[in-house]
Motif scaffolding. Structure first.
Motif, PDB file in Angstrom:
ATOM      1  N   PRO A  45       0.904  -1.252  -0.146  1.00 50.12           N
ATOM      2  CA  PRO A  45      -0.132  -0.033  -0.202  1.00 50.12           C
ATOM      3  C   PRO A  45       0.561   1.354   0.009  1.00 50.12           C
ATOM      4  O   PRO A  45       0.335   2.168  -0.773  1.00 50.12           O
ATOM      5  CB  PRO A  45      -0.686  -0.181   1.121  1.00 50.12           C
ATOM      6  CG  PRO A  45      -0.929  -1.567   1.605  1.00 50.12           C
ATOM      7  CD  PRO A  45       0.312  -2.097   1.130  1.00 50.12           C
ATOM      8  N   THR A  49       5.207   2.112   6.034  1.00 51.79           N
ATOM      9  CA  THR A  49       4.199   1.759   6.945  1.00 51.79           C
ATOM     10  C   THR A  49       4.274   0.461   7.550  1.00 51.79           C
ATOM     11  O   THR A  49       5.356  -0.359   7.253  1.00 51.79           O
ATOM     12  CB  THR A  49       3.007   1.537   5.978  1.00 51.79           C
ATOM     13  OG1 THR A  49       3.315   0.598   4.685  1.00 51.79           O
ATOM     14  CG2 THR A  49       2.353   2.774   5.398  1.00 51.79           C
ATOM     15  N   PRO A  50       3.752   0.079   8.488  1.00 49.94           N
ATOM     16  CA  PRO A  50       4.319  -0.840   9.542  1.00 49.94           C
ATOM     17  C   PRO A  50       4.190  -2.187   9.045  1.00 49.94           C
ATOM     18  O   PRO A  50       5.195  -3.132   8.913  1.00 49.94           O
ATOM     19  CB  PRO A  50       3.495  -0.609  10.787  1.00 49.94           C
ATOM     20  CG  PRO A  50       2.134  -0.053  10.513  1.00 49.94           C
ATOM     21  CD  PRO A  50       2.777   0.855   9.316  1.00 49.94           C
ATOM     22  N   VAL A  51       2.955  -2.679   8.493  1.00 51.07           N
ATOM     23  CA  VAL A  51       2.838  -4.039   8.085  1.00 51.07           C
ATOM     24  C   VAL A  51       3.554  -4.477   6.826  1.00 51.07           C
ATOM     25  O   VAL A  51       4.172  -5.409   6.608  1.00 51.07           O
ATOM     26  CB  VAL A  51       1.267  -4.525   7.597  1.00 51.07           C
ATOM     27  CG1 VAL A  51       0.905  -5.543   7.137  1.00 51.07           C
ATOM     28  CG2 VAL A  51       0.293  -4.028   8.749  1.00 51.07           C
ATOM     29  N   CYS A  52       3.840  -3.308   5.923  1.00 55.05           N
ATOM     30  CA  CYS A  52       4.534  -3.413   4.876  1.00 55.05           C
ATOM     31  C   CYS A  52       6.120  -3.962   5.249  1.00 55.05           C
ATOM     32  O   CYS A  52       6.854  -4.421   4.465  1.00 55.05           O
ATOM     33  CB  CYS A  52       4.485  -2.229   3.764  1.00 55.05           C
ATOM     34  SG  CYS A  52       2.894  -2.006   3.079  1.00 55.05           S
ATOM     35  N   GLU A 126      -8.875   1.638   1.883  1.00 55.60           N
ATOM     36  CA  GLU A 126      -7.720   2.235   2.430  1.00 55.60           C
ATOM     37  C   GLU A 126      -7.507   3.199   1.554  1.00 55.60           C
ATOM     38  O   GLU A 126      -6.778   3.228   0.150  1.00 55.60           O
ATOM     39  CB  GLU A 126      -6.594   1.427   2.528  1.00 55.60           C
ATOM     40  CG  GLU A 126      -7.039   0.101   3.598  1.00 55.60           C
ATOM     41  CD  GLU A 126      -7.068   0.621   5.056  1.00 55.60           C
ATOM     42  OE1 GLU A 126      -6.601   1.779   5.278  1.00 55.60           O
ATOM     43  OE2 GLU A 126      -7.923  -0.110   5.672  1.00 55.60           O
ATOM     44  N   LEU A 134      -5.496   3.432  -1.793  1.00 54.96           N
ATOM     45  CA  LEU A 134      -3.760   2.851  -1.699  1.00 54.96           C
ATOM     46  C   LEU A 134      -3.998   1.252  -2.583  1.00 54.96           C
ATOM     47  O   LEU A 134      -4.943   0.852  -2.980  1.00 54.96           O
ATOM     48  CB  LEU A 134      -3.411   2.590  -0.439  1.00 54.96           C
ATOM     49  CG  LEU A 134      -3.661   3.753   0.566  1.00 54.96           C
ATOM     50  CD1 LEU A 134      -2.928   3.410   1.930  1.00 54.96           C
ATOM     51  CD2 LEU A 134      -2.367   4.627  -0.201  1.00 54.96           C
ATOM     52  N   ARG A 137      -2.442  -5.738  -1.161  1.00 53.07           N
ATOM     53  CA  ARG A 137      -1.281  -6.641  -0.916  1.00 53.07           C
ATOM     54  C   ARG A 137      -1.838  -7.684  -2.187  1.00 53.07           C
ATOM     55  O   ARG A 137      -2.505  -8.754  -1.502  1.00 53.07           O
ATOM     56  CB  ARG A 137      -1.249  -7.179   0.450  1.00 53.07           C
ATOM     57  CG  ARG A 137      -1.079  -6.159   1.363  1.00 53.07           C
ATOM     58  CD  ARG A 137      -0.938  -6.573   2.774  1.00 53.07           C
ATOM     59  NE  ARG A 137      -0.909  -5.589   3.661  1.00 53.07           N
ATOM     60  CZ  ARG A 137      -0.100  -4.524   3.818  1.00 53.07           C
ATOM     61  NH1 ARG A 137       1.302  -4.689   3.241  1.00 53.07           N
ATOM     62  NH2 ARG A 137      -0.213  -3.452   4.669  1.00 53.07           N
ATOM     63  N   ALA A 156      -5.151  -3.979   2.435  1.00 56.84           N
ATOM     64  CA  ALA A 156      -4.131  -3.275   3.145  1.00 56.84           C
ATOM     65  C   ALA A 156      -3.723  -3.816   4.461  1.00 56.84           C
ATOM     66  O   ALA A 156      -2.868  -3.855   5.081  1.00 56.84           O
ATOM     67  CB  ALA A 156      -4.234  -1.915   3.177  1.00 56.84           C
ATOM     68  N   THR A 157      -4.916  -4.123   5.343  1.00 56.99           N
ATOM     69  CA  THR A 157      -4.979  -4.202   6.758  1.00 56.99           C
ATOM     70  C   THR A 157      -4.602  -5.633   7.133  1.00 56.99           C
ATOM     71  O   THR A 157      -4.529  -6.054   8.336  1.00 56.99           O
ATOM     72  CB  THR A 157      -6.363  -3.560   7.360  1.00 56.99           C
ATOM     73  OG1 THR A 157      -7.348  -4.181   6.541  1.00 56.99           O
ATOM     74  CG2 THR A 157      -6.385  -2.370   7.318  1.00 56.99           C
TER      75      THR A 157
HETATM   76  C1  BEZ Z   1       0.764  -1.106   6.789  1.00 54.75           C
HETATM   77  O1  BEZ Z   1       1.515  -1.476   5.899  1.00 54.75           O
HETATM   78  O2  BEZ Z   1       0.927  -1.003   8.082  1.00 54.75           O
HETATM   79  C2  BEZ Z   1      -0.476  -0.512   6.216  1.00 54.75           C
HETATM   80  C3  BEZ Z   1      -0.478   0.293   4.897  1.00 54.75           C
HETATM   81  C4  BEZ Z   1      -1.793   0.903   4.415  1.00 54.75           C
HETATM   82  C5  BEZ Z   1      -3.048   0.725   5.440  1.00 54.75           C
HETATM   83  C6  BEZ Z   1      -3.099  -0.073   6.552  1.00 54.75           C
HETATM   84  C7  BEZ Z   1      -1.550  -0.587   6.892  1.00 54.75           C
END
Ligand code: BEZ
Length: 229
Positions: A45, A49-52, A126, A134, A137, A156-157
């Motif tokens: 996204p 960013t954290p998850v990415c 998102e 955005l 994934r 994204a979440t």
């Molecule tokens: C993430 O990568 O943490 C993230 C990016 C966009 C929306 C939600 C989470």
């Protein structure tokens, strides 16, 4: 927005678009980048960013596993090459690696979201501060014939499971060569299913390690296992 209105996407069996893109290793033409290898393209996204960050860190750690399977890796996010390079430093630090380490795969800069639209990768839920969606994934696995062999789409979440992605690559590569299918939760080395369209006598010849058919109430002999060929 108009960006989501006409998301074309790519379907299984389609020749994957031979797009040109700016990446952290310069401009690429996708098919040339792949050469004769398998390929995996995974989208993100947003940079920083954290998850990415956790996903790209894990992907980097598994790069040897992908290389062993002859799968060329490439990531995509909707920020600039400059942002990707700065973010890469965070990712290698997250992985506990030296500051001068680089990621073992390029990241595509899809700043205008052109590829995101072409490949059907936008997440309508998102949005950025301007209200523009955005990238979701997406995972695309592309065969040496440049055709799409597998796609998985997460919002994204929800972060992906890269062990599962490697597992699917093992199944794709096995079933491209052998006339079997892989059952639920299959892992490399587990028994496989004989394809339903193979007659019994032919199956016996094709799978000399043996075919075991489970009896079922229907009396139909379709649950046929063979050791992984
Ligand atoms: C993430 O990568 O943490 C993230 C990016 C966009 C929306 C939600 C989470």
């Amino acid at each position: 927005t108009g960006l989501t209105a006409a998301m074309p996407g790519v379907l299984l069996g389609d020749v994957f678009p031979n797009f040109e893109a700016d990446t952290t290793i310069g401009k690429i033409q996708f098919h040339d980048f792949l050469g004769d290898s398998w390929g995996i393209l995974f989208s993100h996204p947003r940079d920083f960013t954290p998850v990415c960050t956790t996903e790209l860190g894990r992907a980097a750690k598994l790069s040897g596993e992908f290389a062993r399977r002859s799968v060329k890796m490439i990531a995509l996010s909707i920020d600039s090459v400059q942002d990707h390079l700065a973010w890469s430093k965070d990712i290698v630090a997250y992985n506990g690696e030296a500051p001068d380490s680089t990621l073992p795969f390029p990241i595509i800069a899809d700043e205008k979201r052109e590829l995101a639209v072409q490949l059907g990768m936008l997440d309508p839920d998102e949005k950025d501060k301007d209200g523009i969606p955005l990238t979701a994934r997406c995972v695309f696995v592309i065969g040496p014939d440049k055709k799409l062999k597998l796609s998985i789409l997460y919002p994204a979440t929800t972060g992906r499971n890269f062990d599962e992605i490697l597992r699917t690559v093992d199944s794709l590569q096995l079933t491209a060569q052998k006339r079997v299918a892989t059952p639920v939760d299959w892992k490399l080395g587990d028994s496989c299913m004989v394809l339903p369209n193979i007659p019994e006598d032919e199956a016996a010849k094709l799978f000399p390690a043996g075919v075991y058919t489970k009896d079922l109430p229907s009396g139909k002999k379709y649950l046929r296992y063979t050791p992984q060929p």
